[in-house]
Design an enzyme around this catalytic site. Structure first.
Site, PDB file in Angstrom:
ATOM      1  N   ASP A 114       0.547   8.181  14.767  1.00  0.00           N
ATOM      2  CA  ASP A 114       1.279   7.252  13.893  1.00  0.00           C
ATOM      3  C   ASP A 114       0.796   7.439  12.458  1.00  0.00           C
ATOM      4  O   ASP A 114      -0.311   7.023  12.106  1.00  0.00           O
ATOM      5  CB  ASP A 114       1.063   5.803  14.337  1.00  0.00           C
ATOM      6  N   GLU A 116       0.581   6.993   8.354  1.00  0.00           N
ATOM      7  CA  GLU A 116       0.862   6.108   7.229  1.00  0.00           C
ATOM      8  C   GLU A 116       1.059   7.006   6.011  1.00  0.00           C
ATOM      9  O   GLU A 116       0.425   8.066   5.902  1.00  0.00           O
ATOM     10  CB  GLU A 116      -0.265   5.104   6.985  1.00  0.00           C
ATOM     11  N   ASP A 213       8.006  10.074  12.232  1.00  0.00           N
ATOM     12  CA  ASP A 213       6.753  10.792  11.991  1.00  0.00           C
ATOM     13  C   ASP A 213       6.921  12.304  12.111  1.00  0.00           C
ATOM     14  O   ASP A 213       6.481  13.060  11.225  1.00  0.00           O
ATOM     15  CB  ASP A 213       5.682  10.329  12.991  1.00  0.00           C
ATOM     16  N   HIS A 271       0.801  -1.666  10.648  1.00  0.00           N
ATOM     17  CA  HIS A 271       0.879  -0.610   9.645  1.00  0.00           C
ATOM     18  C   HIS A 271      -0.477   0.013   9.316  1.00  0.00           C
ATOM     19  O   HIS A 271      -0.597   0.738   8.322  1.00  0.00           O
ATOM     20  CB  HIS A 271       1.562  -1.090   8.364  1.00  0.00           C
ATOM     21  N   ASP A 276      -1.977   1.048  15.072  1.00  0.00           N
ATOM     22  CA  ASP A 276      -0.658   1.260  15.674  1.00  0.00           C
ATOM     23  C   ASP A 276      -0.763   2.208  16.871  1.00  0.00           C
ATOM     24  O   ASP A 276      -0.097   2.015  17.899  1.00  0.00           O
ATOM     25  CB  ASP A 276       0.324   1.821  14.646  1.00  0.00           C
TER      26      ASP A 276
END
Length: 301
Positions: A114, A116, A213, A271, A276
């Protein structure tokens, strides 16, 4: 994703691939699970799938050990653990006890990812990955075996916006001086090799909460920077799609809806990339307890 031979080569048990040609076997593996997915699943599902692998003698013994628990609700980790311990106490090997708790998955490992990325309102372009976490989830136990986690120095927009920090919890000092995306990708490859994930006999696949992603973010930034994308990043499981197949509804609010739908407590901060990933892993484990078999959802590039 590394190509693989059948799971039997790695685990010593046959993998669940295609349904049996026998109508009875097909009913046992698929019809029963479809009913149970909709109503919450019971221990009958893993035992039925096990019928293709275990002798009638072993299944008879398992039914005697579990007794009335055979038709009790499953999907609750505590219940499945009790059933597993009960089987082990009666002389069943650990592998069979685990098989009763989990139907066998098609992959040896799930790689939960995941990202960011840099962001603002209105959105900045190009976005750049600033957190790169991966959890290596054992496909047989659904437990986390290893973690890769690095922060990444953005180069186009090196200064994080207040909006980005508020959303992700990532402050400027967490990315300043960190490796570039190219360097992080090299370290991912080293980690994949160290963990045995590049072995052609080991079948693994990435899992993300959505397609963004690996369909948009990573290939888009790599194209911008002129970097190649490794083949193992080109196939994945979208957890939102898997959840909708299992539960019959689409999780509009992502992890929050999936946790709520499965009565799970949210882990950590929304987030945060690594948090996550932990939530994704927990949701996967819960769905696996209920008899769900994860399959690739991405289309070939």
């Amino acid at each position: 994703m590394a190509t693989a031979s059948p799971a039997a080569d790695h685990w010593g048990i046959p993998a669940l691939t295609e349904p049996s040609a026998s109508p009875a076997a097909s009913l046992g593996i698929f019809e029963v699970r479809r009913v149970l997915d909709a109503s919450g699943c019971s221990m009958l599902a893993p035992l039925q799938t096990g019928a293709a692998r275990f002798s009638s003698y072993l299944l008879s013994r398992a039914r005697k050990v579990l007794g009335s628990h055979l038709f009790s609700p499953c999907g609750v980790p505590e219940f499945c653990s009790i059933s597993t311990r009960k089987l082990a106490a009666h002389g069943f090997g650990a592998s069979m006890a685990a098989m009763v708790s989990f139907p066998p998955q098609r992959y040896h490992y799930f790689l939960v990812l995941d990202f960011e990325a840099t962001c603002d309102k209105p959105q900045i372009h190009p976005q750049e990955i600033i957190e790169f976490p991966i959890l290596k989830l054992n496909g047989r136990t659904m437990e986390i075996e290893s973690t890769f986690h690095m922060y990444v120095q953005p180069v186009v927009h090196p200064q994080l916006t207040p909006f980005c920090t508020e959303l992700t919890g990532i402050i400027q000092g967490m990315v300043d001086g960190q490796p570039s995306l190219q360097q992080v990708l090299e370290r991912v490859d080293e980690w994949m090799a160290k963990e045995g994930l590049l072995d052609p006999n080991v079948k693994s696949i990435f899992v993300t909460c959505g397609d963004w992603d690996l369909k948009v973010m990573l290939p888009g930034q790599c194209q911008y920077l002129g970097l190649p994308v490794a083949d193992y990043f080109k196939q994945w499981i979208n957890l939102k799609k898997a959840y909708s197949f299992a539960m019959g509804c689409w999780p509009k609010n992502g992890l929050l809806d999936m946790n709520k739908g499965l009565s799970l407590q949210h882990i950590g901060r929304p987030h945060s990339g690594i948090d996550d990933c932990k939530n994704i892993a927990n949701i996967m484990k819960t769905l696996a307890y209920r008899g769900f078999i994860f399959k690739q959802t991405s289309k070939p590039f």
